[in-house]
Design a protein around this motif. Structure first.
Motif, mmCIF file in Angstrom:
data_model
loop_
_atom_site.group_PDB
_atom_site.id
_atom_site.type_symbol
_atom_site.label_atom_id
_atom_site.label_comp_id
_atom_site.label_asym_id
_atom_site.label_seq_id
_atom_site.Cartn_x
_atom_site.Cartn_y
_atom_site.Cartn_z
ATOM 1 N N THR A 1 30.915 86.252 -22.167
ATOM 2 C CA THR A 1 29.862 85.522 -22.681
ATOM 3 C C THR A 1 28.851 86.372 -23.641
ATOM 4 O O THR A 1 28.480 87.558 -22.756
ATOM 5 N N VAL A 2 28.430 86.066 -24.589
ATOM 6 C CA VAL A 2 27.336 86.770 -25.304
ATOM 7 C C VAL A 2 26.080 85.884 -25.825
ATOM 8 O O VAL A 2 26.450 84.661 -26.203
ATOM 9 N N ALA A 3 25.116 86.382 -26.157
ATOM 10 C CA ALA A 3 24.044 85.885 -26.617
ATOM 11 C C ALA A 3 23.343 86.574 -27.676
ATOM 12 O O ALA A 3 23.179 88.030 -26.987
ATOM 13 N N VAL A 4 22.570 86.590 -28.632
ATOM 14 C CA VAL A 4 21.854 87.552 -29.268
ATOM 15 C C VAL A 4 20.791 86.689 -30.138
ATOM 16 O O VAL A 4 20.661 85.568 -30.583
ATOM 17 N N LYS A 5 19.379 87.275 -29.834
ATOM 18 C CA LYS A 5 18.293 86.794 -30.571
ATOM 19 C C LYS A 5 17.313 87.962 -31.109
ATOM 20 O O LYS A 5 17.044 88.794 -30.352
ATOM 21 N N GLY A 6 17.322 88.284 -32.316
ATOM 22 C CA GLY A 6 16.695 89.391 -32.883
ATOM 23 C C GLY A 6 17.172 90.516 -32.472
ATOM 24 O O GLY A 6 18.523 90.854 -32.742
ATOM 25 N N GLU A 7 16.462 91.544 -31.856
ATOM 26 C CA GLU A 7 16.945 92.812 -31.468
ATOM 27 C C GLU A 7 17.504 92.997 -30.007
ATOM 28 O O GLU A 7 17.329 93.935 -29.542
ATOM 29 N N VAL A 8 17.472 91.955 -29.209
ATOM 30 C CA VAL A 8 18.002 91.680 -27.856
ATOM 31 C C VAL A 8 19.255 91.042 -27.742
ATOM 32 O O VAL A 8 19.601 89.846 -28.312
ATOM 33 N N LEU A 9 20.194 91.457 -27.091
ATOM 34 C CA LEU A 9 21.653 91.076 -27.058
ATOM 35 C C LEU A 9 21.813 91.002 -25.346
ATOM 36 O O LEU A 9 21.461 91.796 -24.681
ATOM 37 N N LEU A 10 22.473 89.956 -24.973
ATOM 38 C CA LEU A 10 22.821 89.591 -23.629
ATOM 39 C C LEU A 10 24.288 89.511 -23.559
ATOM 40 O O LEU A 10 25.006 88.853 -24.424
#
Length: 161
Positions: free
Chosen positions: A106-115
């Motif tokens: 699973t992935v997520a991204v917001k601005g300059e941060v990625l999980l």
């Protein structure tokens, strides 16, 4: 050339949603740069988008690049749109990559941060999985840390939606 036991998922980026959803048309096709070398196994299993950035999980990808001995370690591809053109910006791995962890499930991204998560943690009992945190600084994505549950049961698959 078709590869056996590989699911192909083309990531199609749609810029806006018109009132009539039947009128949706893809505006770009994203494939990993190493596609012709066997990279991107299960590319597209997870996808996240924030503005001009698309993050694509490839949880069965092998490490090192080109594919080697660490089967199923997983990878995450980062694409960025500049001037209307989408290009691969990075291919990320967990440090250290571990066979069978399935990084990028699973992935997520917001601005300059990625999980990005793994659903299994090799060598740990229990083996719940982790969520890795990456940050983009000066154009480079760097692993900052990993989140894991304080209490877990074997095969919890922490970090899955």
């Amino acid at each position: 050339m078709l590869r056996k036991n590989v699911v192909v998922c083309l990531v199609l980026v749609i810029l806006s949603v018109p009132p009539d959803l039947r009128a949706l048309e893809p505006v770009a096709q994203l494939l990993p740069d190493d596609w012709d070398q066997g990279g991107g196994v299960w590319f597209g299993r997870s996808i996240a988008m924030d503005g001009d950035v698309v993050v694509v999980g490839s949880h069965q990808d092998n490490w090192p690049d080109p594919p080697g001995n660490t089967m199923g370690a997983g990878a995450v591809y980062v694409f960025r749109r500049t001037g209307g053109t989408w290009k691969q910006e990075a291919k990320l791995y967990v440090d250290p990559p571990t066979e069978g962890e399935h990084f990028g499930y699973t992935v997520a991204v917001k601005g300059e941060v990625l999980l990005a998560s793994t659903y299994y943690t090799e060598g740990e009992v229990p083996a719940p999985g982790k969520v890795y945190v990456f940050r983009r600084v000066a154009g480079v994505w760097t692993q900052e840390g990993a989140l894991s549950p304080s209490i877990s049961l074997d095969d919890d698959r922490f970090g899955l939606r």
